[in-house]
Design a protein around this motif. Structure first.
Motif, PDB file in Angstrom:
ATOM      1  N   VAL A   1     -40.233 144.118  68.369  1.00 18.58           N
ATOM      2  CA  VAL A   1     -38.848 143.895  68.819  1.00 18.58           C
ATOM      3  C   VAL A   1     -38.072 143.353  67.629  1.00 18.58           C
TER       4      VAL A   1
ATOM      5  N   GLY B   1     -35.410 145.015  64.231  1.00 20.90           N
ATOM      6  CA  GLY B   1     -35.514 145.861  63.035  1.00 20.90           C
ATOM      7  C   GLY B   1     -34.958 145.180  61.804  1.00 20.90           C
TER       8      GLY B   1
ATOM      9  N   PRO C   1     -35.941 142.563  58.349  1.00 25.04           N
ATOM     10  CA  PRO C   1     -37.016 142.722  57.350  1.00 25.04           C
ATOM     11  C   PRO C   1     -38.401 142.534  57.963  1.00 25.04           C
ATOM     12  N   GLY C   2     -38.526 141.577  58.884  1.00 22.10           N
ATOM     13  CA  GLY C   2     -39.829 141.325  59.500  1.00 22.10           C
ATOM     14  C   GLY C   2     -40.303 142.505  60.320  1.00 22.10           C
ATOM     15  N   GLY C   3     -39.424 143.032  61.168  1.00 21.93           N
ATOM     16  CA  GLY C   3     -39.804 144.143  62.042  1.00 21.93           C
ATOM     17  C   GLY C   3     -40.111 145.399  61.245  1.00 21.93           C
TER      18      GLY C   3
ATOM     19  N   LYS D   1     -31.628 149.306  71.754  1.00 23.99           N
ATOM     20  CA  LYS D   1     -32.620 148.811  72.721  1.00 23.99           C
ATOM     21  C   LYS D   1     -32.621 147.292  72.654  1.00 23.99           C
TER      22      LYS D   1
ATOM     23  N   LEU E   1     -33.593 144.001  73.975  1.00 21.65           N
ATOM     24  CA  LEU E   1     -34.595 143.461  74.895  1.00 21.65           C
ATOM     25  C   LEU E   1     -33.958 142.360  75.731  1.00 21.65           C
TER      26      LEU E   1
ATOM     27  N   GLY F   1     -35.852 137.654  65.267  1.00 29.46           N
ATOM     28  CA  GLY F   1     -35.031 136.655  64.609  1.00 29.46           C
ATOM     29  C   GLY F   1     -35.066 135.285  65.257  1.00 29.46           C
TER      30      GLY F   1
ATOM     31  N   ARG G   1     -20.907 127.316  52.236  1.00 34.54           N
ATOM     32  CA  ARG G   1     -21.547 126.504  53.282  1.00 34.54           C
ATOM     33  C   ARG G   1     -20.805 125.209  53.487  1.00 34.54           C
TER      34      ARG G   1
ATOM     35  N   VAL H   1     -43.346 137.094  64.358  1.00 32.79           N
ATOM     36  CA  VAL H   1     -43.270 137.204  62.894  1.00 32.79           C
ATOM     37  C   VAL H   1     -41.854 136.880  62.445  1.00 32.79           C
TER      38      VAL H   1
ATOM     39  N   SER I   1     -33.857 128.889  59.691  1.00 31.61           N
ATOM     40  CA  SER I   1     -32.527 129.324  59.235  1.00 31.61           C
ATOM     41  C   SER I   1     -32.369 129.419  57.727  1.00 31.61           C
TER      42      SER I   1
ATOM     43  N   ALA J   1     -36.793 136.371  54.271  1.00 23.95           N
ATOM     44  CA  ALA J   1     -37.124 137.792  54.410  1.00 23.95           C
ATOM     45  C   ALA J   1     -38.517 138.035  53.847  1.00 23.95           C
TER      46      ALA J   1
HETATM   47  C1  LIG Z   1     -27.472 132.093  54.845  1.00 18.01           C
HETATM   48  C2  LIG Z   1     -28.824 132.660  54.707  1.00 18.01           C
HETATM   49  C3  LIG Z   1     -29.257 133.049  53.465  1.00 18.01           C
HETATM   50  C4  LIG Z   1     -30.513 133.596  53.312  1.00 18.01           C
HETATM   51  N1  LIG Z   1     -30.918 134.003  52.084  1.00 18.01           N
HETATM   52  C5  LIG Z   1     -32.121 134.553  51.947  1.00 18.01           C
HETATM   53  C6  LIG Z   1     -32.570 135.039  50.695  1.00 18.01           C
HETATM   54  O1  LIG Z   1     -31.884 134.944  49.699  1.00 18.01           O
HETATM   55  N2  LIG Z   1     -33.794 135.589  50.610  1.00 18.01           N
HETATM   56  C7  LIG Z   1     -34.589 135.734  51.695  1.00 18.01           C
HETATM   57  O2  LIG Z   1     -35.705 136.270  51.601  1.00 18.01           O
HETATM   58  N3  LIG Z   1     -34.187 135.293  52.900  1.00 18.01           N
HETATM   59  C8  LIG Z   1     -32.983 134.711  53.052  1.00 18.01           C
HETATM   60  N4  LIG Z   1     -32.567 134.284  54.263  1.00 18.01           N
HETATM   61  C9  LIG Z   1     -33.467 134.378  55.397  1.00 18.01           C
HETATM   62  C10 LIG Z   1     -33.538 135.764  55.913  1.00 18.01           C
HETATM   63  O3  LIG Z   1     -32.289 136.327  56.125  1.00 18.01           O
HETATM   64  C11 LIG Z   1     -34.281 135.749  57.212  1.00 18.01           C
HETATM   65  O4  LIG Z   1     -35.343 134.862  57.118  1.00 18.01           O
HETATM   66  C12 LIG Z   1     -34.795 137.124  57.516  1.00 18.01           C
HETATM   67  O5  LIG Z   1     -33.724 137.980  57.743  1.00 18.01           O
HETATM   68  C13 LIG Z   1     -35.688 137.072  58.737  1.00 18.01           C
HETATM   69  O6  LIG Z   1     -36.053 138.348  59.079  1.00 18.01           O
HETATM   70  P1  LIG Z   1     -36.478 138.702  60.560  1.00 18.01           P
HETATM   71  O7  LIG Z   1     -36.792 140.128  60.537  1.00 18.01           O
HETATM   72  O8  LIG Z   1     -37.482 137.744  61.007  1.00 18.01           O
HETATM   73  O9  LIG Z   1     -35.188 138.415  61.440  1.00 18.01           O
HETATM   74  P2  LIG Z   1     -33.733 139.028  61.378  1.00 18.01           P
HETATM   75  O10 LIG Z   1     -33.376 139.439  60.007  1.00 18.01           O
HETATM   76  O11 LIG Z   1     -32.867 138.050  62.036  1.00 18.01           O
HETATM   77  O12 LIG Z   1     -33.821 140.310  62.249  1.00 18.01           O
HETATM   78  C14 LIG Z   1     -33.960 140.249  63.645  1.00 18.01           C
HETATM   79  C15 LIG Z   1     -33.622 141.616  64.212  1.00 18.01           C
HETATM   80  O13 LIG Z   1     -33.888 141.572  65.588  1.00 18.01           O
HETATM   81  C16 LIG Z   1     -32.823 142.186  66.296  1.00 18.01           C
HETATM   82  N5  LIG Z   1     -32.802 141.584  67.629  1.00 18.01           N
HETATM   83  C17 LIG Z   1     -32.495 140.329  67.950  1.00 18.01           C
HETATM   84  N6  LIG Z   1     -32.582 140.161  69.272  1.00 18.01           N
HETATM   85  C18 LIG Z   1     -32.950 141.356  69.801  1.00 18.01           C
HETATM   86  C19 LIG Z   1     -33.201 141.801  71.110  1.00 18.01           C
HETATM   87  N7  LIG Z   1     -33.068 140.999  72.148  1.00 18.01           N
HETATM   88  N8  LIG Z   1     -33.570 143.081  71.309  1.00 18.01           N
HETATM   89  C20 LIG Z   1     -33.703 143.916  70.253  1.00 18.01           C
HETATM   90  N9  LIG Z   1     -33.451 143.523  68.988  1.00 18.01           N
HETATM   91  C21 LIG Z   1     -33.097 142.259  68.746  1.00 18.01           C
HETATM   92  C22 LIG Z   1     -31.614 141.843  65.476  1.00 18.01           C
HETATM   93  O14 LIG Z   1     -30.545 142.721  65.732  1.00 18.01           O
HETATM   94  C23 LIG Z   1     -32.167 141.962  64.068  1.00 18.01           C
HETATM   95  O15 LIG Z   1     -32.039 143.274  63.571  1.00 18.01           O
HETATM   96  C24 LIG Z   1     -31.332 133.731  54.434  1.00 18.01           C
HETATM   97  C25 LIG Z   1     -30.881 133.363  55.705  1.00 18.01           C
HETATM   98  C26 LIG Z   1     -29.637 132.815  55.835  1.00 18.01           C
HETATM   99  C27 LIG Z   1     -29.145 132.404  57.179  1.00 18.01           C
END
Ligand SMILES: Cc1cc2nc3c(=O)[nH]c(=O)nc-3n(C[C@H](O)[C@H](O)[C@H](O)COP(=O)(O)OP(=O)(O)OC[C@H]3O[C@@H](n4cnc5c(N)ncnc54)[C@H](O)[C@@H]3O)c2cc1C
Length: 945
Positions: free
Chosen positions: A544, A546, A548-550, A658, A660, A691, A758, A829, A837, A844
């Motif tokens: 669930v 898409g 970087p983690g997904g 999609k 969830l 996320g 910020r 993940v 945050s 990522a």
């Molecule tokens: C200000 C800021 C600066 C950052 N700078 C960096 C950096 O320089 N380098 C770095 O590596 N990281 C950085 N990060 C952290 C990084 O952005 C996140 O840690 C990373 O994006 C996490 O990836 P993720 O896939 O876990 O979650 P996310 O990137 O949040 O992706 C979650 C995905 O899930 C989808 N989703 C959410 N809820 C649902 C649902 N109910 N149903 C279906 N889909 C859903 C969302 O649309 C999204 O596409 C930063 C974060 C912030 C806030």
């Protein structure tokens, strides 16, 4: 150039038998006579041969005489047996090209799930489309090659056995999604199996022949043995054929007979679809091969017959086709493989039948006049030689499979597998006795043991790859790996398979390659098999989210056998919000492991980072970075990382729109996922990559809470040239600080730069209204937090286009004691697993590391979630625990520093105390983390226990 740019949009209809020679027909073509034979007067001149013969040497298509210019189409086709299509007429070539290009792009947009108008909207769209176009061009040019053989796990390949046919099974083919398996039998029945459950899903029964006028023409089903099956590349149609001489077309979803094509004059023995999925410009094309020695081409978009291809001198036994309008066929006892170039109306003829040395000697012997003694000696020598013989005469080419648009493999009764290219007349490589020899003891004086090669009875290739497999009756399917130049191949491994294998197909359901075969007691063309065997039960994984983690999780999981992965993403278009992202050594390490690192080519190399006072411009700290490494730290646009990851997610894995809403633990049945659009799905394992506000986490950890940290971030991108003109220091990645605010300015490559501003507000006061994540905010609102900053910085902030700012309120939640739940059916993940945050600016990277480790754990324990998920916890939990501890320590130290300064501290002092100037703690455990090494160490430790 993709041929769909040039293919007519409407279905072509080439009824050569009825038409006067068309204007497109090459001059000098002779009209075929009734019965398919050329009239004597129309016999081909050496330049207009029926077959295109190839020289031994590299073929030069321009100079080599002999391109067949004869009409190869049916001269005697019953026109009423087929429906007609339409012909384009009133369009200039330029208009036509424009229209086709538009239709092609529409098709691509549709395929990517982009709505109208979105195509020009943003960079990500352009990148997605450009990636698809590139892929299309490569595929159309037949040059795409997947080097997957090394990752193909052969050992202990699991299998499903199904029993359902009353008589022998003659063929098996799976739908492209690997959901359905179809088997055909001598009982005239086709059975549809659900590969997820191994159960029968539907039976297409044999029909009674209609004794009336049409002699079965109108019957909605087959009336005799079914011998051949094929499924269309979009999975919509099943084609079948057999002894009743009709090609049947079935609707796979509705389980309905759609159409029967008569026309073949003998049994139908082979079927193949052109592998180009239907688009606005490409129709669904089906080839059939028959004992009547012809091939026929049908267009299933218009449900019409197109043409008949003549050439084979014996029953056609096998057929294959790829994306381009070409097909190969094996002509059995005519010992040829024919390579059909449909648009050019020509065929290349490859002659098999390669000899045995023993036979050559025998042919050259002059036995007349030999005395008994001499003859006896000769016989003995012959027997000895025969015993050592490894190459046997080929009497029949039984099977053929295409590797790419120029390369194919064939097998036959000599037991050899030949690798062919369209550039050479002879095989470029031959593997003699691919499945060994059968030895029979006979009581004759000179030949006590008769050795016969086991025929190659089936061959199947993973298209555009380095992998193919062959079958015989030696109890194994042999999987072969082609060398990188496609000049030879070697045995990769074997899969045990009792009986005679009579069909082999690879299917590439999202994220995985699966080999599927059909086996029986007798060789393929005797159609005498008894049971078929297919692939095993698979682990269904729903990711669930898409982000970087997904995406990384799906990429890593897609390389694991017997695992099906889907990403469910709420967005209708994958577009990373935010601006830039830092890619340091740890992130590069995991990108390398995922195979994505080389795809991420854009970004600004960070050679130094500065910390300055935002009000005075005082430089407080400068850190110079090493850039002479293979992959230096970069700041890139987030979309670039996302596009690079997306390029490695296999097609069909991502489902957009999609959202969830609910997940339900269904015990042994798995987990049920419910989406906002009313649909649902079931999975064995749910990966919460959704996320920081994870719905998956909320369901499985209902008491978990995240809270506003006090930090709000506003992010935007700007053209950077003018920004640097404003102040040359803006060319260097820098934080410009106030005591509770900062503005991050950094180039991100490709002429763009990023502002990430910020501000901190007391969470006790502001938490209620802080729920924003990627929400647009106005320019004046952002500026109001940075009033005291240098004019140059405020100026740059004001340049952000109204509507471009996005607000992110940073939330954080406590450490989890486990990242897995629901009896190992749920795992978190990325940000959902450690709600911090972006505290380390590397989230990522962490998320991708999670996905990679999860996949390794599943692979290590062969998809046993009860062992793999604890291993995942064991590796990742201590890492996140260390982060939480570090942040706690940092916060305490900062508070102590501020306390030491006292209330009367100046603005500048408060800024100084914020910045760590002494290098701080060693953070290499994060920024230099090598997840591959971490994994190896974890496994070493595990093995010592
Ligand atoms: C200000 C800021 C600066 C950052 N700078 C960096 C950096 O320089 N380098 C770095 O590596 N990281 C950085 N990060 C952290 C990084 O952005 C996140 O840690 C990373 O994006 C996490 O990836 P993720 O896939 O876990 O979650 P996310 O990137 O949040 O992706 C979650 C995905 O899930 C989808 N989703 C959410 N809820 C649902 C649902 N109910 N149903 C279906 N889909 C859903 C969302 O649309 C999204 O596409 C930063 C974060 C912030 C806030």
């Amino acid at each position: 150039m993709p041929d769909s740019f040039f293919a007519p949009s409407k279905t072509r209809k080439r009824k050569r038998s009825q038409e006067a020679p068309s204007s497109s027909r090459k001059p000098g073509r002779s009209a075929p006579s009734k019965g398919g034979k050329q009239k004597a007067s129309a016999a081909p001149t050496p330049k207009k041969r029926r077959d295109e013969e190839l020289s031994d040497e590299t073929h030069d298509s321009d100079s080599a005489g002999g391109i067949d210019e004869m009409d190869l189409r049916a001269p005697d086709v019953d026109p009423d047996a087929y429906e007609s299509g339409e012909e384009d007429e009133d369009e200039t070539p330029a208009e036509k090209r424009l229209r086709l290009a538009k239709m092609y792009l529409d098709g691509v947009k549709q395929g990517l799930g982009l709505a109208d108008g979105e195509v020009d909207a943003a960079e990500i769209d352009r990148e997605l489309i450009s990636a698809r176009l590139k892929q299309d061009v490569l595929e159309h040019s037949g040059k795409v090659h997947l080097f997957v053989a090394d990752n193909y796990q052969i050992e202990d390949a699991p299998s499903i056995r199904t029993r359902g046919h009353r008589f022998s099974v003659t063929g098996a083919v799976a739908s492209p999604s690997a959901r359905w398996l179809f088997t055909s039998g001598k009982d005239g029945v086709i059975i549809k199996w659900d590969l997820h459950t191994g159960r029968k899903a539907y039976t297409f029964y044999k029909c009674r022949p209609d004794k009336g006028k049409g002699k079965g023409k109108d019957v909605s089903g087959h009336t005799d043995e079914v011998w051949a099956l094929a499924v269309s590349p979009d999975g919509k149609y099943l084609a079948s054929g057999g002894k009743d001489r009709r090609v049947g077309v079935w609707d796979v979803e509705k389980n309905e007979w759609v159409k029967g094509f008569s026309g073949h004059r003998d049994h139908i023995s082979a079927l193949a679809f052109r592998k180009a999925p239907p688009t606005a410009t490409t129709s669904t094309q089906l080839y059939s091969g028959s004992f009547d020695r012809t091939l026929k081409l049908f267009d299933l978009t218009s449900m019409g017959y197109v043409e008949t291809l003549f050439g084979h001198q014996a029953p056609v036994l096998a057929l294959d086709a790829l994306r381009a309008e070409i097909a190969v066929s094996a002509g059995g006892r005519d010992k040829t493989v024919r390579f059909w170039k449909i648009p050019e109306e020509t065929q290349l003829v490859f002659r098999g039948g390669g000899g045995s040395k023993w036979m050559d000697d025998l042919d050259g012997m002059d036995i007349d006049g030999e005395d008994d003694e001499a003859e006896g000696a000769r016989r003995k020598k012959r027997a000895e030689e025969k015993a050592k013989e490894t190459r046997f005469v080929e009497g029949s080419i039984e099977c053929v499979a295409m590797i790419d648009d120029q390369t194919f493999v064939s097998g036959g009764d000599s037991g050899s597998i030949c690798l062919w290219t369209t550039q050479k007349k002879k095989p470029v490589f031959t593997q003699a006795l691919a499945h060994g020899l059968d030895e029979a003891h006979v009581e004759t004086e000179d030949m006590p043991i008769v050795r016969k090669p086991r025929w190659v009875t089936a061959i199947g290739a993973l298209r555009y790859s380095d992998l193919f497999a062959s079958g015989s009756w030696d109890g194994s399917i042999r999987v072969w790996k082609l060398d990188a130049k496609l000049k030879s191949f070697a045995l990769l491994g074997t899969i045990s398979a009792a009986g005679v294998v009579n069909s082999i197909h690879f299917c590439t359901p999202p994220a995985r390659v699966r080999l599927q075969c059909c086996m029986g007691e007798l060789a393929r063309n005797t159609r005498g098999s008894i049971e078929q065997e297919t692939s095993a039960r698979i682990l269904r994984v729903a990711v669930v989210g898409g982000g970087p983690g997904g995406l990384a999780t799906a990429i890593a999981l897609s390389k694991i056998p017997n695992l099906e992965v889907k990403i469910y993403e709420q967005a209708s278009l994958l577009r990373e919000v935010g601006a830039g992202i830092s890619i340091g050594q740890n992130t590069w390490n995991v990108l390398e492991l995922l195979g994505v690192a080389d795809t991420l080519t854009s970004g600004h190399v960070i050679d130094a980072t500065l910390n300055l006072n935002g009000k005075t411009g005082e430089e407080i700290h400068r850190q110079v970075k090493t850039v002479s490494v293979k992959r230096p730290q970069i700041r890139a646009q987030r979309t670039k990382l996302q596009s690079a990851l997306l390029a490695h997610v296999p097609p069909g894995v991502i489902e957009l729109s999609k959202k969830l809403t609910r997940v339900v633990d269904k015990g042994k049945e798995g987990v049920e996922l419910h989406f906002k659009d009313g649909t649902s799905a079931t999975a064995d394992l749910v990966v919460g990559a959704d996320g920081i506000r994870s719905v998956v986490r909320d369901a499985a950890w209902p008491d978990y809470e995240i809270k506003f940290t006090g930090t709000t971030i506003w992010r935007a991108l700007l053209p950077w040239e003018d920004v640097v003109k404003q102040d040359p220091r803006f060319a260097t990645t820098a934080w410009w600080h106030g005591p509770t605010t900062h503005v991050w300015l950094s180039p991100v490559g490709e002429g763009l730069g990023e502002i990430a501003a910020r501000s901190w507000q007391d969470p006790a006061v502001h938490s209620a209204d802080k729920v924003s994540w990627g929400v647009p905010v106005g320019n004046a609102y952002v500026q109001s937090h940075f009033e005291e900053y240098l004019p140059g910085i405020r100026e740059v902030i004001s340049w952000v286009k109204e509507g471009d700012w996005r607000e992110f309120a940073a939330f954080a939640g406590p450490e989890l004691s486990k990242l897995t739940a629901w009896d190992d059916k749920v795992v978190l993940v990325g940000d959902s697993s450690h709600a911090l945050s972006g505290a380390f600016g590397s989230g990522a990277g962490f998320a991708m590391e999670d996905g990679w480790v999860l996949a390794q754990a599943l692979r290590y324990y062969r998809n046993d979630v009860h062992r793999a998920l604890p291993l995942f916890d064991r590796i990742r939990l201590p890492y996140y625990a260390r982060m939480y501890a570090h942040l706690g320590e940092q916060a305490a130290q900062r508070a102590a520093r501020l306390e030491r300064l006292g209330d009367s501290a100046s603005y500048d002092d408060r800024v100084r105390v914020k910045i760590i100037t002494d290098g701080g703690k060693d953070m290499s455990w994060i920024y230099g983390n090598n997840i591959g090494k971490v994994w190896d160490e974890a496994i070493d430790a595990l093995q010592l226990e």
